[in-house]
Design a protein around this motif. Structure first.
Motif, PDB file in Angstrom:
ATOM      1  N   ASN A  32      53.802  65.639   1.463  1.00 16.78           N
ATOM      2  CA  ASN A  32      53.299  65.325   2.807  1.00 16.78           C
ATOM      3  C   ASN A  32      52.250  66.337   3.256  1.00 16.78           C
ATOM      4  OD1 ASN A  32      54.807  62.996   3.209  1.00 16.78           O
ATOM      5  ND2 ASN A  32      56.548  64.127   4.041  1.00 16.78           N
ATOM      6  N   ALA A  33      52.487  67.611   2.957  1.00 13.57           N
ATOM      7  CA  ALA A  33      51.520  68.642   3.322  1.00 13.57           C
ATOM      8  C   ALA A  33      50.218  68.469   2.545  1.00 13.57           C
ATOM      9  CB  ALA A  33      52.109  70.038   3.076  1.00 13.57           C
ATOM     10  N   TYR A  70      55.235  75.376   0.866  1.00 12.18           N
ATOM     11  CA  TYR A  70      56.063  74.307   0.302  1.00 12.18           C
ATOM     12  C   TYR A  70      56.120  74.378  -1.216  1.00 12.18           C
ATOM     13  CZ  TYR A  70      56.603  72.090   4.871  1.00 12.18           C
ATOM     14  OH  TYR A  70      56.944  71.823   6.172  1.00 12.18           O
ATOM     15  N   ASP A  88      58.718  76.912  -1.868  1.00 11.45           N
ATOM     16  CA  ASP A  88      60.032  76.326  -1.582  1.00 11.45           C
ATOM     17  C   ASP A  88      60.498  75.437  -2.725  1.00 11.45           C
ATOM     18  OD1 ASP A  88      60.191  77.583   0.872  1.00 11.45           O
ATOM     19  OD2 ASP A  88      59.696  75.792   2.042  1.00 11.45           O
ATOM     20  N   ASP A 118      58.299  67.300   1.241  1.00  5.48           N
ATOM     21  CA  ASP A 118      57.554  68.106   2.220  1.00  5.48           C
ATOM     22  C   ASP A 118      56.228  68.573   1.629  1.00  5.48           C
ATOM     23  OD1 ASP A 118      59.603  67.821   4.069  1.00  5.48           O
ATOM     24  OD2 ASP A 118      60.474  69.805   3.670  1.00  5.48           O
ATOM     25  N   THR A 124      68.245  69.004  -1.635  1.00  2.00           N
ATOM     26  CA  THR A 124      67.364  69.979  -0.990  1.00  2.00           C
ATOM     27  C   THR A 124      66.054  70.105  -1.758  1.00  2.00           C
ATOM     28  OG1 THR A 124      69.301  71.183  -0.190  1.00  2.00           O
ATOM     29  CG2 THR A 124      67.213  72.369  -0.189  1.00  2.00           C
ATOM     30  N   LYS A 133      63.858  67.056  -1.102  1.00  2.00           N
ATOM     31  CA  LYS A 133      63.294  67.121   0.243  1.00  2.00           C
ATOM     32  C   LYS A 133      62.111  68.083   0.246  1.00  2.00           C
ATOM     33  CE  LYS A 133      64.119  68.282   5.057  1.00  2.00           C
ATOM     34  NZ  LYS A 133      62.734  68.729   5.165  1.00  2.00           N
ATOM     35  N   ALA A 134      62.254  69.202  -0.445  1.00  2.00           N
ATOM     36  CA  ALA A 134      61.149  70.165  -0.537  1.00  2.00           C
ATOM     37  C   ALA A 134      59.945  69.548  -1.245  1.00  2.00           C
ATOM     38  CB  ALA A 134      61.608  71.434  -1.257  1.00  2.00           C
TER      39      ALA A 134
END
Length: 113
Positions: free
Chosen positions: A33-34, A77, A80, A30, A23, A26-27
């Motif tokens: 990517n942002a 993000y 996160d 993310d 997890t 993945k964060a």
């Protein structure tokens, strides 16, 4: 917690840690990517001529008008990632603590026999 419960916990914790790490990564993806999307948007704005401020403050204000949603997403993000990192650390520490307790119990038991 008795020995059997500790051993069961010791068996379950690596999977919990793996899930937390999955997890977390993945964060991180993310977030990256942002950040990339934000940079692409900024580049598009500059290349299209939509940003023409005379100084850095004016340019930042103009960029903000077009990117505030992406910047908010990057911030979300980041938070996160921090939250998931704390969870990974928690499970890692718990695993280490349970291992230590099991080792102490085994040493104590071995010393009695």
């Amino acid at each position: 917690m008795d020995k059997n419960e500790l051993l069961r916990e010791l068996q379950l914790l690596p999977e919990r840690l793996r899930q937390a790490e999955e997890t977390y990564y993945k964060a991180v993806a993310d977030l990256e990517n942002a950040k990339f999307s934000l940079q692409v948007k900024k580049s598009q704005l500059f290349h299209s001529g939509m940003i023409g401020g005379k100084n850095e403050q004016q340019r930042d204000a103009e960029v903000w008008q077009h990117t505030h949603e992406l910047q908010h997403l990057v911030l979300k993000y980041k938070l996160d990632v921090d939250r998931h990192k704390v969870e990974c650390d928690y499970w890692s520490n718990k695993l280490q603590n349970v291992r230590l307790v099991v080792e102490l119990i085994l040493q104590r038991t071995a010393g009695i026999e």
